[in-house]
Write a protein that holds these residues in place. Structure first.
Motif, PDB file in Angstrom:
ATOM      1  N   ILE A  78       0.846  -1.186   0.000  1.00 32.97           N
ATOM      2  CA  ILE A  78       0.000   0.000   0.000  1.00 32.97           C
ATOM      3  C   ILE A  78       0.888   1.245   0.000  1.00 32.97           C
ATOM      4  CG2 ILE A  78      -2.003  -1.064   1.088  1.00 32.97           C
ATOM      5  CD1 ILE A  78      -1.035  -0.068   3.770  1.00 32.97           C
ATOM      6  N   HIS A  79       0.283   2.387  -0.284  1.00 33.11           N
ATOM      7  CA  HIS A  79       1.068   3.612  -0.428  1.00 33.11           C
ATOM      8  C   HIS A  79       0.519   4.742   0.434  1.00 33.11           C
ATOM      9  CE1 HIS A  79       1.685   1.168  -4.065  1.00 33.11           C
ATOM     10  NE2 HIS A  79       2.921   1.645  -4.041  1.00 33.11           N
ATOM     11  N   GLU A  80       1.337   5.779   0.590  1.00 30.74           N
ATOM     12  CA  GLU A  80       0.984   6.885   1.469  1.00 30.74           C
ATOM     13  C   GLU A  80      -0.308   7.572   1.023  1.00 30.74           C
ATOM     14  OE1 GLU A  80       3.645  10.251   1.444  1.00 30.74           O
ATOM     15  OE2 GLU A  80       4.340   9.754  -0.570  1.00 30.74           O
ATOM     16  N   GLY A  81      -1.011   8.085   2.024  1.00 28.02           N
ATOM     17  CA  GLY A  81      -2.267   8.777   1.771  1.00 28.02           C
ATOM     18  C   GLY A  81      -3.488   7.896   1.907  1.00 28.02           C
ATOM     19  N   LEU A  82      -3.270   6.574   1.941  1.00 31.19           N
ATOM     20  CA  LEU A  82      -4.406   5.641   2.021  1.00 31.19           C
ATOM     21  C   LEU A  82      -4.968   5.626   3.447  1.00 31.19           C
ATOM     22  CD1 LEU A  82      -6.065   3.441   0.517  1.00 31.19           C
ATOM     23  CD2 LEU A  82      -4.423   1.774   1.413  1.00 31.19           C
ATOM     24  N   LYS A  83      -6.280   5.617   3.553  1.00 29.92           N
ATOM     25  CA  LYS A  83      -6.941   5.546   4.851  1.00 29.92           C
ATOM     26  C   LYS A  83      -7.184   4.087   5.208  1.00 29.92           C
ATOM     27  CE  LYS A  83     -11.089   7.205   7.302  1.00 29.92           C
ATOM     28  NZ  LYS A  83     -12.345   8.001   7.165  1.00 29.92           N
ATOM     29  N   VAL A  84      -6.826   3.711   6.445  1.00 27.85           N
ATOM     30  CA  VAL A  84      -6.992   2.337   6.913  1.00 27.85           C
ATOM     31  C   VAL A  84      -7.626   2.354   8.301  1.00 27.85           C
ATOM     32  CG1 VAL A  84      -5.030   1.490   5.578  1.00 27.85           C
ATOM     33  CG2 VAL A  84      -4.671   2.282   7.936  1.00 27.85           C
ATOM     34  N   LYS A  85      -8.143   1.218   8.705  1.00 28.01           N
ATOM     35  CA  LYS A  85      -8.722   1.067  10.053  1.00 28.01           C
ATOM     36  C   LYS A  85      -7.754   0.272  10.905  1.00 28.01           C
ATOM     37  CE  LYS A  85     -12.903  -0.521  12.476  1.00 28.01           C
ATOM     38  NZ  LYS A  85     -13.349   0.786  12.955  1.00 28.01           N
ATOM     39  N   VAL A  86      -7.416   0.787  12.079  1.00 28.22           N
ATOM     40  CA  VAL A  86      -6.511   0.095  13.001  1.00 28.22           C
ATOM     41  C   VAL A  86      -7.344  -0.828  13.885  1.00 28.22           C
ATOM     42  CG1 VAL A  86      -4.852   0.330  14.870  1.00 28.22           C
ATOM     43  CG2 VAL A  86      -4.860   1.993  12.997  1.00 28.22           C
ATOM     44  N   ILE A  87      -7.085  -2.127  13.776  1.00 26.19           N
ATOM     45  CA  ILE A  87      -7.855  -3.121  14.528  1.00 26.19           C
ATOM     46  C   ILE A  87      -7.240  -3.377  15.895  1.00 26.19           C
ATOM     47  CG2 ILE A  87      -8.754  -5.478  14.504  1.00 26.19           C
ATOM     48  CD1 ILE A  87      -8.532  -5.369  11.443  1.00 26.19           C
ATOM     49  N   GLU A  88      -5.918  -3.532  15.932  1.00 32.66           N
ATOM     50  CA  GLU A  88      -5.230  -3.781  17.195  1.00 32.66           C
ATOM     51  C   GLU A  88      -3.757  -3.413  17.070  1.00 32.66           C
ATOM     52  OE1 GLU A  88      -4.461  -7.910  18.303  1.00 32.66           O
ATOM     53  OE2 GLU A  88      -5.222  -8.553  16.335  1.00 32.66           O
ATOM     54  N   SER A  89      -3.098  -3.291  18.210  1.00 28.57           N
ATOM     55  CA  SER A  89      -1.667  -2.971  18.252  1.00 28.57           C
ATOM     56  C   SER A  89      -0.942  -4.070  19.008  1.00 28.57           C
ATOM     57  CB  SER A  89      -1.429  -1.632  18.945  1.00 28.57           C
ATOM     58  OG  SER A  89      -2.060  -0.581  18.249  1.00 28.57           O
ATOM     59  N   LEU A  90       0.290  -4.334  18.591  1.00 23.22           N
ATOM     60  CA  LEU A  90       1.121  -5.322  19.268  1.00 23.22           C
ATOM     61  C   LEU A  90       2.573  -4.864  19.150  1.00 23.22           C
ATOM     62  CD1 LEU A  90       1.257  -8.024  20.771  1.00 23.22           C
ATOM     63  CD2 LEU A  90       1.486  -9.167  18.550  1.00 23.22           C
ATOM     64  N   GLY A  91       3.099  -4.324  20.243  1.00 26.58           N
ATOM     65  CA  GLY A  91       4.466  -3.811  20.211  1.00 26.58           C
ATOM     66  C   GLY A  91       4.604  -2.665  19.220  1.00 26.58           C
ATOM     67  N   ASP A  92       5.515  -2.815  18.288  1.00 24.55           N
ATOM     68  CA  ASP A  92       5.761  -1.782  17.275  1.00 24.55           C
ATOM     69  C   ASP A  92       4.955  -2.016  15.998  1.00 24.55           C
ATOM     70  OD1 ASP A  92       7.584  -0.457  18.904  1.00 24.55           O
ATOM     71  OD2 ASP A  92       9.259  -1.699  18.219  1.00 24.55           O
ATOM     72  N   TRP A  93       3.955  -2.892  16.086  1.00 23.05           N
ATOM     73  CA  TRP A  93       3.167  -3.234  14.908  1.00 23.05           C
ATOM     74  C   TRP A  93       1.683  -2.958  15.154  1.00 23.05           C
ATOM     75  CZ3 TRP A  93       5.329  -5.246  10.350  1.00 23.05           C
ATOM     76  CH2 TRP A  93       6.701  -5.510  10.431  1.00 23.05           C
ATOM     77  N   VAL A  94       0.962  -2.694  14.067  1.00 21.42           N
ATOM     78  CA  VAL A  94      -0.492  -2.522  14.154  1.00 21.42           C
ATOM     79  C   VAL A  94      -1.154  -3.369  13.073  1.00 21.42           C
ATOM     80  CG1 VAL A  94      -0.499  -0.222  15.188  1.00 21.42           C
ATOM     81  CG2 VAL A  94      -0.365  -0.427  12.699  1.00 21.42           C
ATOM     82  N   ASN A  95      -2.285  -3.944  13.435  1.00 17.35           N
ATOM     83  CA  ASN A  95      -3.073  -4.718  12.486  1.00 17.35           C
ATOM     84  C   ASN A  95      -4.067  -3.766  11.824  1.00 17.35           C
ATOM     85  OD1 ASN A  95      -4.214  -6.820  11.081  1.00 17.35           O
ATOM     86  ND2 ASN A  95      -5.350  -7.644  12.808  1.00 17.35           N
ATOM     87  N   ILE A  96      -4.015  -3.664  10.510  1.00 17.00           N
ATOM     88  CA  ILE A  96      -4.880  -2.722   9.791  1.00 17.00           C
ATOM     89  C   ILE A  96      -5.835  -3.456   8.861  1.00 17.00           C
ATOM     90  CG2 ILE A  96      -3.153  -0.874   9.871  1.00 17.00           C
ATOM     91  CD1 ILE A  96      -2.638  -1.532   6.840  1.00 17.00           C
ATOM     92  N   ARG A  97      -6.950  -2.795   8.554  1.00 19.41           N
ATOM     93  CA  ARG A  97      -7.920  -3.342   7.601  1.00 19.41           C
ATOM     94  C   ARG A  97      -8.223  -2.282   6.553  1.00 19.41           C
ATOM     95  NH1 ARG A  97     -12.746  -4.993  10.601  1.00 19.41           N
ATOM     96  NH2 ARG A  97     -11.618  -6.925  11.007  1.00 19.41           N
ATOM     97  N   LEU A  98      -8.216  -2.681   5.295  1.00 16.36           N
ATOM     98  CA  LEU A  98      -8.545  -1.772   4.205  1.00 16.36           C
ATOM     99  C   LEU A  98     -10.045  -1.777   3.973  1.00 16.36           C
ATOM    100  CD1 LEU A  98      -5.472  -2.165   3.900  1.00 16.36           C
ATOM    101  CD2 LEU A  98      -5.795  -2.182   1.422  1.00 16.36           C
ATOM    102  N   GLU A  99     -10.524  -0.807   3.210  1.00 16.03           N
ATOM    103  CA  GLU A  99     -11.966  -0.698   2.950  1.00 16.03           C
ATOM    104  C   GLU A  99     -12.492  -1.838   2.091  1.00 16.03           C
ATOM    105  OE1 GLU A  99     -12.118   3.363   1.426  1.00 16.03           O
ATOM    106  OE2 GLU A  99     -13.162   3.952   3.266  1.00 16.03           O
ATOM    107  N   ASP A 100     -11.600  -2.603   1.441  1.00 16.86           N
ATOM    108  CA  ASP A 100     -12.049  -3.751   0.657  1.00 16.86           C
ATOM    109  C   ASP A 100     -12.043  -5.038   1.473  1.00 16.86           C
ATOM    110  OD1 ASP A 100      -9.366  -4.256   0.927  1.00 16.86           O
ATOM    111  OD2 ASP A 100      -8.903  -4.252  -1.218  1.00 16.86           O
ATOM    112  N   GLY A 101     -11.710  -4.922   2.774  1.00 16.12           N
ATOM    113  CA  GLY A 101     -11.740  -6.084   3.653  1.00 16.12           C
ATOM    114  C   GLY A 101     -10.390  -6.733   3.889  1.00 16.12           C
ATOM    115  N   ASN A 102      -9.390  -6.464   3.053  1.00 20.41           N
ATOM    116  CA  ASN A 102      -8.064  -7.036   3.244  1.00 20.41           C
ATOM    117  C   ASN A 102      -7.420  -6.458   4.498  1.00 20.41           C
ATOM    118  OD1 ASN A 102      -7.887  -8.748   0.941  1.00 20.41           O
ATOM    119  ND2 ASN A 102      -7.547  -6.944  -0.346  1.00 20.41           N
ATOM    120  N   GLU A 103      -6.662  -7.277   5.195  1.00 21.40           N
ATOM    121  CA  GLU A 103      -5.998  -6.800   6.405  1.00 21.40           C
ATOM    122  C   GLU A 103      -4.643  -7.451   6.581  1.00 21.40           C
ATOM    123  OE1 GLU A 103      -7.482  -8.871  10.276  1.00 21.40           O
ATOM    124  OE2 GLU A 103      -9.286  -8.401   9.087  1.00 21.40           O
ATOM    125  N   GLY A 104      -3.842  -6.868   7.466  1.00 24.57           N
ATOM    126  CA  GLY A 104      -2.504  -7.384   7.739  1.00 24.57           C
ATOM    127  C   GLY A 104      -1.789  -6.470   8.713  1.00 24.57           C
TER     128      GLY A 104
END
Length: 250
Positions: A214-240
């Motif tokens: 993904i690239h800068e400027g994209l809006k994502v939803k933050v589902i959870e945080s773990l240490g220095d990482w965050v789990n994100i979800r895109l508007e099309d349902g993909n997450e990581g």
């Protein structure tokens, strides 16, 4: 006596802080009008750093960044402005213009029509505006209660009862809307990608499986945080998972 002195000190400090903020705000406006967009952005950031927050501050800061060609920061601040005034047409238009320059074009998952209408209805007003509406409706409800109990006319009693029930329903509904809008401001579970290019991982680790980019400027939803990482979800349902410093919360 001591309490009075402390109260007066607090009032004086508050007035001084307000005056300083107004002075900086006028300075930022003058800098923007003069085409000094970088200086204006720095001034607006100083005001925000002092703890002041408003739609106008974020909107104006977004305009500064847009003029400077810093599209990602423009999007971030327009989104923050719309958190405080979700129905503002100018901010919506400017955000759309800035989003047109985002590399990623994500297809939004379709929603059931009544859910879409429900979300649109909530977004008509800010949390404060919904709260004001609920207060007005509650006052009218009390008027109908008084009409029901004190009117000598049966027809007026029926009218007071019926309208009272309706007004009570809308009062509760607007309170719920106000709470939901306020939760959006407090929780801020949406974020903007601020790194030019980010590889989304299947696990919160640099060695995790690469899923997509993904690239800068994209809006994502933050589902959870773990240490220095965050789990994100895109508007099309993909997450990581992405590094926490790759996104900035709205």
């Amino acid at each position: 006596m001591r309490k009075i002195v402390l109260l007066l000190s607090f009032v004086v400090l508050s007035l001084c802080s307000f005056a300083a903020g107004e002075s900086l705000n006028q300075q930022a406006e003058d800098e923007y009008k003069a085409g000094k967009y970088l200086e204006a952005a720095d001034t607006y950031k100083k005001i925000l750093a002092d703890g002041q927050e408003s739609f106008a501050l974020y909107y104006n800061l977004g305009n500064c960044y847009y003029k400077l060609g810093e599209n990602t920061q423009a999007i971030l601040n327009y989104e923050r402005a719309l958190l405080l005034d979700p129905a503002n047409k100018d901010a919506q238009y400017n955000l759309k213009m800035a989003q047109n320059q985002v590399v990623d074009k994500i297809e939004v998952l379709p929603e059931i029509f009544f859910i879409r209408w429900y979300k649109a209805l909530i977004s008509w007003f800010s949390a404060d505006q919904w709260a004001y509406i609920s207060v007005v409706l509650f006052v009218l409800f009390l008027g109908m209660v008084a009409l029901f109990f004190y009117s000598s006319s049966v027809w007026m009693k029926k009218t007071g009862f019926t309208l009272g029930v309706v007004l009570l329903f809308f009062t509760v509904m607007t309170i719920v809307f106000s709470v939901k809008q306020n939760n959006r401001i407090v929780e801020r579970d949406n974020a903007i990608v601020v790194t030019p290019s980010v590889t989304v991982k299947g696990a919160p680790d640099a060695s995790g499986t690469s899923l997509f980019v993904i690239h800068e400027g994209l809006k994502v939803k933050v589902i959870e945080s773990l240490g220095d990482w965050v789990n994100i979800r895109l508007e099309d349902g993909n997450e990581g998972w992405v590094a926490k410093n790759d996104v900035e919360k709205i």
